[in-house]
Scaffold this motif. Structure first.
Motif, PDB file in Angstrom:
ATOM      1  N   ASP A 128     -16.287  -1.158  -8.618  1.00  0.00           N
ATOM      2  CA  ASP A 128     -15.529  -1.235  -9.660  1.00  0.00           C
ATOM      3  C   ASP A 128     -15.877  -0.741 -10.778  1.00  0.00           C
ATOM      4  O   ASP A 128     -16.523  -1.570 -11.497  1.00  0.00           O
ATOM      5  CB  ASP A 128     -13.653  -2.276  -9.217  1.00  0.00           C
ATOM      6  CG  ASP A 128     -12.078  -1.726  -9.393  1.00  0.00           C
ATOM      7  OD1 ASP A 128     -11.938  -1.016  -8.859  1.00  0.00           O
ATOM      8  OD2 ASP A 128     -12.217  -1.480 -11.024  1.00  0.00           O
ATOM      9  N   LYS A 168     -11.977  -7.953 -11.681  1.00  0.00           N
ATOM     10  CA  LYS A 168     -11.368  -8.112 -10.404  1.00  0.00           C
ATOM     11  C   LYS A 168     -12.930  -8.229 -10.146  1.00  0.00           C
ATOM     12  O   LYS A 168     -12.263  -9.049  -8.760  1.00  0.00           O
ATOM     13  CB  LYS A 168     -11.605  -6.909 -10.347  1.00  0.00           C
ATOM     14  CG  LYS A 168      -9.658  -5.776 -10.434  1.00  0.00           C
ATOM     15  CD  LYS A 168      -9.773  -4.432  -9.871  1.00  0.00           C
ATOM     16  CE  LYS A 168      -8.588  -4.333  -9.658  1.00  0.00           C
ATOM     17  NZ  LYS A 168      -7.466  -3.098  -9.394  1.00  0.00           N
ATOM     18  N   THR A 214      -4.799   7.705  -8.660  1.00  0.00           N
ATOM     19  CA  THR A 214      -4.768   8.992  -9.264  1.00  0.00           C
ATOM     20  C   THR A 214      -3.292   9.136  -8.986  1.00  0.00           C
ATOM     21  O   THR A 214      -2.458  10.159  -8.969  1.00  0.00           O
ATOM     22  CB  THR A 214      -4.805   9.812  -7.694  1.00  0.00           C
ATOM     23  OG1 THR A 214      -4.031   9.698  -6.610  1.00  0.00           O
ATOM     24  CG2 THR A 214      -6.026  10.227  -7.168  1.00  0.00           C
ATOM     25  N   LYS A 238       3.995   9.236  -7.226  1.00  0.00           N
ATOM     26  CA  LYS A 238       4.096  10.761  -7.306  1.00  0.00           C
ATOM     27  C   LYS A 238       3.551  11.327  -6.478  1.00  0.00           C
ATOM     28  O   LYS A 238       3.386  12.212  -6.455  1.00  0.00           O
ATOM     29  CB  LYS A 238       2.578   9.601  -8.323  1.00  0.00           C
ATOM     30  CG  LYS A 238       1.755   8.931  -6.874  1.00  0.00           C
ATOM     31  CD  LYS A 238       0.074   8.347  -7.334  1.00  0.00           C
ATOM     32  CE  LYS A 238      -0.345   8.419  -6.185  1.00  0.00           C
ATOM     33  NZ  LYS A 238      -0.996   8.731  -5.305  1.00  0.00           N
TER      34      LYS A 238
HETATM   35  N1  LIG Z   1      -1.652   1.791  -2.116  1.00  0.00           N
HETATM   36  C1  LIG Z   1      -1.244   2.312  -1.539  1.00  0.00           C
HETATM   37  O1  LIG Z   1      -0.304   1.791  -0.698  1.00  0.00           O
HETATM   38  C2  LIG Z   1      -2.008   3.319  -0.945  1.00  0.00           C
HETATM   39  C3  LIG Z   1      -1.793   4.331   0.497  1.00  0.00           C
HETATM   40  C4  LIG Z   1      -2.839   5.139   0.723  1.00  0.00           C
HETATM   41  C5  LIG Z   1      -3.002   6.029  -0.291  1.00  0.00           C
HETATM   42  N2  LIG Z   1      -2.964   5.814  -1.343  1.00  0.00           N
HETATM   43  C6  LIG Z   1      -4.007   5.890  -2.566  1.00  0.00           C
HETATM   44  O2  LIG Z   1      -5.478   5.418  -2.611  1.00  0.00           O
HETATM   45  C7  LIG Z   1      -5.478   5.811  -4.059  1.00  0.00           C
HETATM   46  C8  LIG Z   1      -5.490   4.420  -4.522  1.00  0.00           C
HETATM   47  O3  LIG Z   1      -4.381   3.401  -4.768  1.00  0.00           O
HETATM   48  P1  LIG Z   1      -4.747   1.899  -4.982  1.00  0.00           P
HETATM   49  O4  LIG Z   1      -3.127   1.940  -4.695  1.00  0.00           O
HETATM   50  O5  LIG Z   1      -5.891   1.427  -4.101  1.00  0.00           O
HETATM   51  O6  LIG Z   1      -4.626   2.255  -6.340  1.00  0.00           O
HETATM   52  P2  LIG Z   1      -5.413   1.194  -7.382  1.00  0.00           P
HETATM   53  O7  LIG Z   1      -4.920   1.384  -8.946  1.00  0.00           O
HETATM   54  O8  LIG Z   1      -4.736  -0.387  -7.169  1.00  0.00           O
HETATM   55  O9  LIG Z   1      -7.010   0.357  -6.928  1.00  0.00           O
HETATM   56  C9  LIG Z   1      -7.444   1.495  -7.724  1.00  0.00           C
HETATM   57  C10 LIG Z   1      -9.269   0.929  -8.553  1.00  0.00           C
HETATM   58  O10 LIG Z   1     -10.393   1.719  -8.949  1.00  0.00           O
HETATM   59  C11 LIG Z   1     -11.299   1.349 -10.524  1.00  0.00           C
HETATM   60  N3  LIG Z   1     -11.813   2.669 -10.698  1.00  0.00           N
HETATM   61  C12 LIG Z   1     -10.834   3.118 -11.260  1.00  0.00           C
HETATM   62  N4  LIG Z   1     -11.664   4.464 -12.209  1.00  0.00           N
HETATM   63  C13 LIG Z   1     -13.249   3.912 -11.284  1.00  0.00           C
HETATM   64  C14 LIG Z   1     -15.257   4.431 -10.913  1.00  0.00           C
HETATM   65  N5  LIG Z   1     -15.376   5.019 -11.487  1.00  0.00           N
HETATM   66  N6  LIG Z   1     -15.897   3.793 -10.184  1.00  0.00           N
HETATM   67  C15 LIG Z   1     -15.341   2.440  -9.317  1.00  0.00           C
HETATM   68  N7  LIG Z   1     -13.596   1.940  -9.533  1.00  0.00           N
HETATM   69  C16 LIG Z   1     -12.829   2.803 -10.328  1.00  0.00           C
HETATM   70  C17 LIG Z   1      -9.836   0.869 -10.835  1.00  0.00           C
HETATM   71  O11 LIG Z   1     -10.511  -0.177 -11.649  1.00  0.00           O
HETATM   72  C18 LIG Z   1      -8.597  -0.068  -9.768  1.00  0.00           C
HETATM   73  O12 LIG Z   1      -9.720  -1.399  -9.687  1.00  0.00           O
HETATM   74  C19 LIG Z   1      -4.809   6.706  -4.662  1.00  0.00           C
HETATM   75  O13 LIG Z   1      -4.287   7.923  -4.638  1.00  0.00           O
HETATM   76  C20 LIG Z   1      -3.660   6.641  -3.654  1.00  0.00           C
HETATM   77  O14 LIG Z   1      -2.360   7.422  -3.724  1.00  0.00           O
HETATM   78  C21 LIG Z   1      -2.178   4.635  -2.049  1.00  0.00           C
END
Ligand SMILES: NC(=O)c1ccc[n+]([C@@H]2O[C@H](COP(=O)([O-])OP(=O)(O)OC[C@H]3O[C@@H](n4cnc5c(N)ncnc54)[C@H](O)[C@@H]3O)[C@@H](O)[C@H]2O)c1
Length: 459
Positions: free
Chosen positions: A30, A35, A86, A278
């Protein structure tokens, strides 16, 4: 396999931990050093039932690592899962800046890595870069192009949308209904992805290997369908209110039709979270971009956004106008967008809390796990209480926003006596109107006749 999860959020942390739990060597990367520091100290940055114990066990066993060192994490991995956020941009498009930034770093790391023809037999196989984030169709091609800007070395691409639900994420990932994998070469990359996921589908559920654009679309289609069901039943609930029908009865009569089924058709405050809002908007935006009208999905989003405002109107009308909210206190049970998570992104509770405080009311809130995440958004504009009954003292009404199990059978005598007036606005239809009548409450819910109150027309 040696796996790197890019983005240690709800998806990356859960899926990385589950891969490690099956014996894979997993690095969770990350860009947020706080974190990573927490995780290295044994503290999970998110709430997800069962996750803490699983992280600790796999971390202690040396199979689960946490780092901010992108180059090392990318270079050592056989499979790189991009799981970064995203979010919607101001036009409703999925903002790909995090995905493409990660892709650029992956390209640089591949260029600097000793493989793919090094001494280690694993290195002879090109790395697979898997997009797990929910992304519009065509994003894998953009990721491939971004990586290729930085390296001529071979690598493979795959799309692997994630279907886990917060609050049940470990079970969803360990025992998925299906796994969807999009690849260009079914035998090579498809085979390696199949091998990785095979232990998760011993329950006989399928792994669908398909072309990349179809895999990208599956996730949006699934979330748009689920969002549609929620907006549909909310629209029916609003009609029920206008005509004096009871949505519980309508639900029973309607969902007994096997063609309709009874899943995901519960009326309430509408959906929130980081996915449905979204992803529905992203579909609408893909429609605009491709000149393909999507009026249905636009309406699904609009109905959802209106639903929480309708509920606020109920509160306003009950008190005879917004001006009468000033100086009143409201108890709020539930802040997270749904039970089982501390995620408050797009949570209806936060919209309601903000509208109430903007109108000059005080909000005393309780959520089993979401105080910290709410504080990051609303600060101390509301008060947070560890005991749910402590929210009630002197409040003009209780507002229920999240269907946490512990809210379902409270001590109604305590609720009634601690409130200044025995009034409940139930945004999740947790209580039976007949029970509310017996317990002496004024009770307003969604799609059901009010108890001891004037009907308030929805919308
Ligand atoms: N939350 C859900 O229930 C869920 C379910 C299915 C799919 N998704 C999809 O999965 C994706 C992630 O969702 P999430 O809820 O886990 O997001 P989140 O915001 O909880 O986590 C994203 C993480 O990525 C990190 N990050 C950003 N740029 C980075 C980089 N270049 N290198 C390393 N780390 C980096 C951020 O610091 C953050 O900790 C989204 O596209 C979402 O739509 C989410």
């Amino acid at each position: 396999m040696r796996i790197t999860m890019v983005g240690t959020g709800y998806v990356g942390l859960v899926t990385g931990t589950c891969f490690a739990n099956l014996g894979n060597d997993v690095t969770c990367l990350d860009i947020d050093p706080k974190k990573i520091e927490k995780l290295n100290n044994g503290i999970s940055p998110i709430y997800e039932p069962g996750l803490d114990e699983m992280i600790e066990r796999n971390h202690d066993a040396g199979r689960l690592h946490f780092t901010t060192d992108a180059e090392a994490a990318y270079q050592s991995a056989e499979v790189i899962f991009i799981c970064v956020g995203t979010p919607s941009d101001e036009n409703g498009h999925a903002d790909l800046k995090y995905v493409l930034a990660a892709a650029g770093d992956v390209g640089k790391a591949i260029e600097g890595a000793p493989g793919p023809t090094g001494g280690d037999p694993e290195d002879r196989r090109a790395k697979i870069v898997v997009v797990k984030s929910t992304v519009p169709v065509g994003t894998n091609a953009k990721v491939r192009a971004e990586i290729s800007q930085h390296t001529n070395k071979p690598f493979k691409m795959a799309s692997n949308p994630e279907f886990l639900k917060e609050g049940a994420a470990i079970n969803d990932f360990m025992k998925p209904d299906r796994v969807v994998v999009g690849v260009d070469d079914i035998e090579g990359t498809g085979g390696r992805m199949h091998q990785l996921y095979e232990p998760f589908v011993r329950n006989g559920h399928p792994i669908f290997v398909m072309d990349i654009p179809s895999a990208e679309m599956v996730k949006y289609a699934a979330n748009a369908m689920l969002a549609t069901k929620i907006s549909f039943i909310n629209e029916i609930a609003n009609l029920c209110e206008a005509y004096g029908s009871n949505v519980d009865e309508v639900w029973r009569g309607m969902t007994s039709d096997a063609r309709i089924g009874n899943k995901f058709l519960y009326p309430g405050l509408g959906y929130g979270g980081s996915c449905f809002p979204k992803d529905t908007l992203a579909c609408v935006s893909m429609g605009k971009e491709s000149d393909t009208p999507t009026p249905l999905l636009k309406a699904v989003h609009d109905v959802n956004q209106q639903q929480r405002l309708n509920f606020y109107d109920k509160i306003v009308q009950h008190f005879g106008g917004e001006q009468n909210l000033a100086g009143k206190k409201f108890a709020m049970w539930g802040l997270a967008f749904k039970p089982g998570t501390d995620d408050v992104r797009e949570a209806p509770a936060l919209t309601l809390a903000k509208k109430l405080t903007d109108a000059g009311a005080a909000v005393a809130a309780h959520d089993p796990v979401a105080h910290q995440t709410t504080r990051e958004v609303l600060g101390d504009t509301i008060s947070y209480h560890d005991d749910l009954y402590d929210t009630l003292d002197g409040a003009a009404a209780l507002i229920v926003c999240t269907d946490w199990p512990e809210f379902k059978q409270p001590n109604f005598v305590d609720v009634r006596t601690r409130l200044a007036d025995p009034v409940i606005f139930d945004g999740r239809n947790l209580y039976k109107p007949s029970l509310m009548q017996e317990e002496g409450f004024t009770y307003l819910s969604v799609g059901r006749n009010p108890v001891n109150a004037e009907a308030v027309k929805a919308g």
